[in-house]
Design a protein around this motif. Sequence first.
Motif, PDB file in Angstrom:
ATOM      1  N   LYS A 149       0.828  -1.212   0.000  1.00  0.00           N
ATOM      2  CA  LYS A 149       0.000   0.000   0.000  1.00  0.00           C
ATOM      3  C   LYS A 149       0.862   1.261   0.000  1.00  0.00           C
ATOM      4  O   LYS A 149       0.553   2.242  -0.678  1.00  0.00           O
ATOM      5  N   GLU A 150       1.959   1.247   0.756  1.00  0.00           N
ATOM      6  CA  GLU A 150       2.859   2.393   0.807  1.00  0.00           C
ATOM      7  C   GLU A 150       3.530   2.618  -0.546  1.00  0.00           C
ATOM      8  O   GLU A 150       3.688   3.753  -0.983  1.00  0.00           O
ATOM      9  N   ALA A 151       3.914   1.533  -1.217  1.00  0.00           N
ATOM     10  CA  ALA A 151       4.541   1.658  -2.536  1.00  0.00           C
ATOM     11  C   ALA A 151       3.572   2.278  -3.537  1.00  0.00           C
ATOM     12  O   ALA A 151       3.973   3.089  -4.373  1.00  0.00           O
ATOM     13  N   LEU A 152       2.296   1.937  -3.443  1.00  0.00           N
ATOM     14  CA  LEU A 152       1.294   2.519  -4.341  1.00  0.00           C
ATOM     15  C   LEU A 152       1.066   4.004  -4.055  1.00  0.00           C
ATOM     16  O   LEU A 152       0.566   4.732  -4.906  1.00  0.00           O
ATOM     17  N   GLN A 153       1.444   4.440  -2.861  1.00  0.00           N
ATOM     18  CA  GLN A 153       1.337   5.855  -2.497  1.00  0.00           C
ATOM     19  C   GLN A 153       2.642   6.604  -2.792  1.00  0.00           C
ATOM     20  O   GLN A 153       2.894   7.663  -2.223  1.00  0.00           O
ATOM     21  N   LYS A 154       3.475   6.007  -3.641  1.00  0.00           N
ATOM     22  CA  LYS A 154       4.756   6.596  -4.064  1.00  0.00           C
ATOM     23  C   LYS A 154       5.785   6.647  -2.947  1.00  0.00           C
ATOM     24  O   LYS A 154       6.683   7.477  -2.948  1.00  0.00           O
ATOM     25  N   THR A 155       5.665   5.747  -1.973  1.00  0.00           N
ATOM     26  CA  THR A 155       6.607   5.696  -0.869  1.00  0.00           C
ATOM     27  C   THR A 155       7.342   4.363  -0.897  1.00  0.00           C
ATOM     28  O   THR A 155       6.756   3.319  -0.631  1.00  0.00           O
ATOM     29  N   ALA A 156       8.597   4.421  -1.249  1.00  0.00           N
ATOM     30  CA  ALA A 156       9.425   3.220  -1.224  1.00  0.00           C
ATOM     31  C   ALA A 156       9.776   2.932   0.224  1.00  0.00           C
ATOM     32  O   ALA A 156      10.138   3.833   0.968  1.00  0.00           O
ATOM     33  N   SER A 157       9.632   1.676   0.637  1.00  0.00           N
ATOM     34  CA  SER A 157       9.863   1.395   2.046  1.00  0.00           C
ATOM     35  C   SER A 157      10.231  -0.055   2.297  1.00  0.00           C
ATOM     36  O   SER A 157      10.098  -0.904   1.422  1.00  0.00           O
ATOM     37  N   PHE A 158      10.672  -0.294   3.519  1.00  0.00           N
ATOM     38  CA  PHE A 158      10.848  -1.644   4.034  1.00  0.00           C
ATOM     39  C   PHE A 158       9.804  -1.849   5.114  1.00  0.00           C
ATOM     40  O   PHE A 158       9.506  -0.941   5.882  1.00  0.00           O
ATOM     41  N   SER A 159       9.260  -3.043   5.191  1.00  0.00           N
ATOM     42  CA  SER A 159       8.198  -3.340   6.145  1.00  0.00           C
ATOM     43  C   SER A 159       8.758  -3.736   7.501  1.00  0.00           C
ATOM     44  O   SER A 159       9.954  -3.979   7.647  1.00  0.00           O
ATOM     45  N   ILE A 160       7.847  -3.829   8.461  1.00  0.00           N
ATOM     46  CA  ILE A 160       8.192  -4.515   9.692  1.00  0.00           C
ATOM     47  C   ILE A 160       8.313  -5.994   9.327  1.00  0.00           C
ATOM     48  O   ILE A 160       7.815  -6.407   8.277  1.00  0.00           O
ATOM     49  N   PRO A 161       8.946  -6.802  10.127  1.00  0.00           N
ATOM     50  CA  PRO A 161       9.053  -8.219   9.783  1.00  0.00           C
ATOM     51  C   PRO A 161       7.679  -8.883   9.660  1.00  0.00           C
ATOM     52  O   PRO A 161       6.798  -8.664  10.481  1.00  0.00           O
TER      53      PRO A 161
END
Length: 168
Positions: free
Chosen positions: A76-88
Motif C-alpha cells: 500500500k505504501e509503494a502505491l502511495q509513491k513511498t518506497a519502504s521496508f516493512s516490519i518483519p
Amino acid sequence: SDIGLFLMTKKNFLLALSKKEELQAMIPGTTKQYITQIQPFYGSADPLFVADTTGAQISRSDGVQLVNISEQDYFKEALQKTASFSIPVQSKDANKLSIMGAFPIYSANNKIIGVIGASLSIENLQNLIEQILSQNPGYSITVLDKDTIPLYNQFNSSSVENRTALCE
C-alpha cells in the motif's frame, strides 16, 4: 554503520530496478526472466517479485507460487509513491520472518503501474550482525524496528521470533 549500509544497498538496488524497461512492460514472462537473471546481483538468495497495482504478483525470482499482497502495508505504501521496508512479516513461502522492500514501478507517463519488491530474511540480517560481532568482540548489538520490537537481540532470540517488545 555496516547494518545501515547493508539496508541502503538493498534499497538502492530496488530503486534502480524499478526504473528498468524490462519491468515497466509488466509482462509476466519478461519480468520473471529479468528478475531471475538479476537475482545473483541482489546479494542473497532472498526472492525478488513484481506485482501489479491490484497486488497480484506476476512474477517471482524463486519460482514459488505467486500470491496476492494487496493487504500488506508495504504494498500500500509503494502505491502511495513511498518506497519502504516493512516490519518483519512471516513469509508465506518459507515460513520465515522477513523484511519486505517495495518500490513503485512507473510507466513512461509517470503513472504507477506496479511494484518491484524483495524479501530480506531476518536470518540473513542476523548472519550479518554475527559477522560484525565476530570481528568486534565485546560489542553488544540489539536492532529494533520502529515499534521497539527486536529484529536482532543478542541475548534473547525468542523476542525476535515471537515479535515481543523488550521491557528495558
